[in-house]
Motif scaffolding. Sequence first.
Motif, PDB file in Angstrom:
ATOM      1  N   LEU A  11       0.801  -1.227   0.000  1.00 52.47           N
ATOM      2  CA  LEU A  11       0.000   0.000   0.000  1.00 52.47           C
ATOM      3  C   LEU A  11       0.836   1.280   0.000  1.00 52.47           C
ATOM      4  O   LEU A  11       0.338   2.348  -0.367  1.00 52.47           O
ATOM      5  N   ALA A  12       2.074   1.188   0.418  1.00 51.39           N
ATOM      6  CA  ALA A  12       2.866   2.374   0.747  1.00 51.39           C
ATOM      7  C   ALA A  12       2.921   3.420  -0.365  1.00 51.39           C
ATOM      8  O   ALA A  12       2.662   4.614  -0.130  1.00 51.39           O
ATOM      9  N   ALA A  13       3.261   3.013  -1.574  1.00 54.56           N
ATOM     10  CA  ALA A  13       3.412   3.980  -2.662  1.00 54.56           C
ATOM     11  C   ALA A  13       2.090   4.683  -2.959  1.00 54.56           C
ATOM     12  O   ALA A  13       2.040   5.909  -3.106  1.00 54.56           O
ATOM     13  N   GLY A  14       1.017   3.908  -3.039  1.00 58.31           N
ATOM     14  CA  GLY A  14      -0.282   4.504  -3.321  1.00 58.31           C
ATOM     15  C   GLY A  14      -0.759   5.415  -2.214  1.00 58.31           C
ATOM     16  O   GLY A  14      -1.344   6.481  -2.471  1.00 58.31           O
ATOM     17  N   LEU A  15      -0.518   5.017  -0.961  1.00 62.45           N
ATOM     18  CA  LEU A  15      -0.924   5.873   0.162  1.00 62.45           C
ATOM     19  C   LEU A  15      -0.151   7.187   0.153  1.00 62.45           C
ATOM     20  O   LEU A  15      -0.701   8.244   0.464  1.00 62.45           O
ATOM     21  N   GLY A  16       1.125   7.103  -0.203  1.00 63.04           N
ATOM     22  CA  GLY A  16       1.918   8.327  -0.292  1.00 63.04           C
ATOM     23  C   GLY A  16       1.351   9.282  -1.324  1.00 63.04           C
ATOM     24  O   GLY A  16       1.314  10.503  -1.108  1.00 63.04           O
ATOM     25  N   ALA A  17       0.881   8.728  -2.438  1.00 66.65           N
ATOM     26  CA  ALA A  17       0.294   9.569  -3.486  1.00 66.65           C
ATOM     27  C   ALA A  17      -1.012  10.197  -3.014  1.00 66.65           C
ATOM     28  O   ALA A  17      -1.291  11.368  -3.304  1.00 66.65           O
ATOM     29  N   VAL A  18      -1.824   9.424  -2.274  1.00 68.68           N
ATOM     30  CA  VAL A  18      -3.076   9.971  -1.729  1.00 68.68           C
ATOM     31  C   VAL A  18      -2.771  11.095  -0.745  1.00 68.68           C
ATOM     32  O   VAL A  18      -3.425  12.144  -0.751  1.00 68.68           O
ATOM     33  N   GLN A  19      -1.754  10.892   0.097  1.00 71.22           N
ATOM     34  CA  GLN A  19      -1.408  11.920   1.075  1.00 71.22           C
ATOM     35  C   GLN A  19      -0.960  13.206   0.392  1.00 71.22           C
ATOM     36  O   GLN A  19      -1.274  14.315   0.852  1.00 71.22           O
ATOM     37  N   GLU A  20      -0.242  13.069  -0.713  1.00 72.24           N
ATOM     38  CA  GLU A  20       0.186  14.258  -1.451  1.00 72.24           C
ATOM     39  C   GLU A  20      -1.007  15.013  -2.026  1.00 72.24           C
ATOM     40  O   GLU A  20      -1.004  16.239  -2.090  1.00 72.24           O
ATOM     41  N   ARG A  21      -2.025  14.281  -2.459  1.00 71.56           N
ATOM     42  CA  ARG A  21      -3.238  14.913  -3.003  1.00 71.56           C
ATOM     43  C   ARG A  21      -4.065  15.583  -1.914  1.00 71.56           C
ATOM     44  O   ARG A  21      -4.760  16.564  -2.174  1.00 71.56           O
ATOM     45  N   PHE A  22      -3.979  15.036  -0.697  1.00 72.61           N
ATOM     46  CA  PHE A  22      -4.798  15.548   0.403  1.00 72.61           C
ATOM     47  C   PHE A  22      -3.909  15.851   1.611  1.00 72.61           C
ATOM     48  O   PHE A  22      -3.987  15.184   2.648  1.00 72.61           O
ATOM     49  N   PRO A  23      -3.060  16.874   1.500  1.00 76.72           N
ATOM     50  CA  PRO A  23      -2.146  17.180   2.612  1.00 76.72           C
ATOM     51  C   PRO A  23      -2.856  17.664   3.871  1.00 76.72           C
ATOM     52  O   PRO A  23      -2.272  17.646   4.956  1.00 76.72           O
TER      53      PRO A  23
END
Length: 270
Positions: free
Chosen positions: A186-198
């Motif tokens: 999950l790590a890479a995808g979660l990082g991308a979600v976090q970047e979209r929703f800081p």
Amino acid sequence: MVQEKVTACLLIIGNEILSGRTKDKNLAFLGEELNHLGIRLMEARVIPDVEDVIVATVNDVRQRFDYVFTTGGIGPTHDDITADCVAKAFGLPLIVNQEARAILEAHYEKGQLNAARLRMARTPEGAQLIENPVSQAPGFQVGNVFVMAGIPVIMQAMFQSLRHRLAGGEPLLSLTVSVDLGEGVLAAGLGAVQERFPDVELGSYPFNRNGTFGVRLVLRSTDAQRLKAAAQAVDELILELGSRGDWDPAGQSPPEPRPTEPSSGVLGAD
């Protein structure tokens, strides 16, 4: 208009907590209750019954947080030194509070209010009492510092007595989903979600449930719409990875946001 965050800190005072003999039960209660009031519990510290440590810690955190709550160290024995330390931190004399004394005199039978029990009537000069409907011995407030008992049932009753004095901001909402995927997947995808929703907190908490490993993802925000949008992005990620999320409350898609609960992010809570 974005509302300013209202913050709090909890000081858990007592050698018995640090030694492991007594298990703290106040942190989770306070975190949940404060969140309902729109107050973020940002930090908790466990410190010993050592005067210099208590004084320095109180003076540190009362300047950095809107509210400070202490638990422990206001009983009748020699090692109950919290009142002494808070008075020293504020540079105030420690007195026998006559209002507190009257409460104790009314509670104990004649002749039973000995010198040890009278210690529980001591407060810094000018302190405002916190009612204790369980055992009567009051807590007290000085400035933004609220001093309460360590016994959970008494601490909780004291908090209910003082909660009307607190002014909060927007409550923190949360959504939680469990999934049978590893963090590494999950790590890479979660990082991308976090970047979209800081502006949305996104935490990952591994668990082992009856021999099955998985991850509980907890999303938190004061903005319900942003929280729901981030949850939908997480749900899409889980589906792309070939799994389905078990949202709490159970469902195949993100439910409506609700007030956050500290227990939802505890590692291995299952």
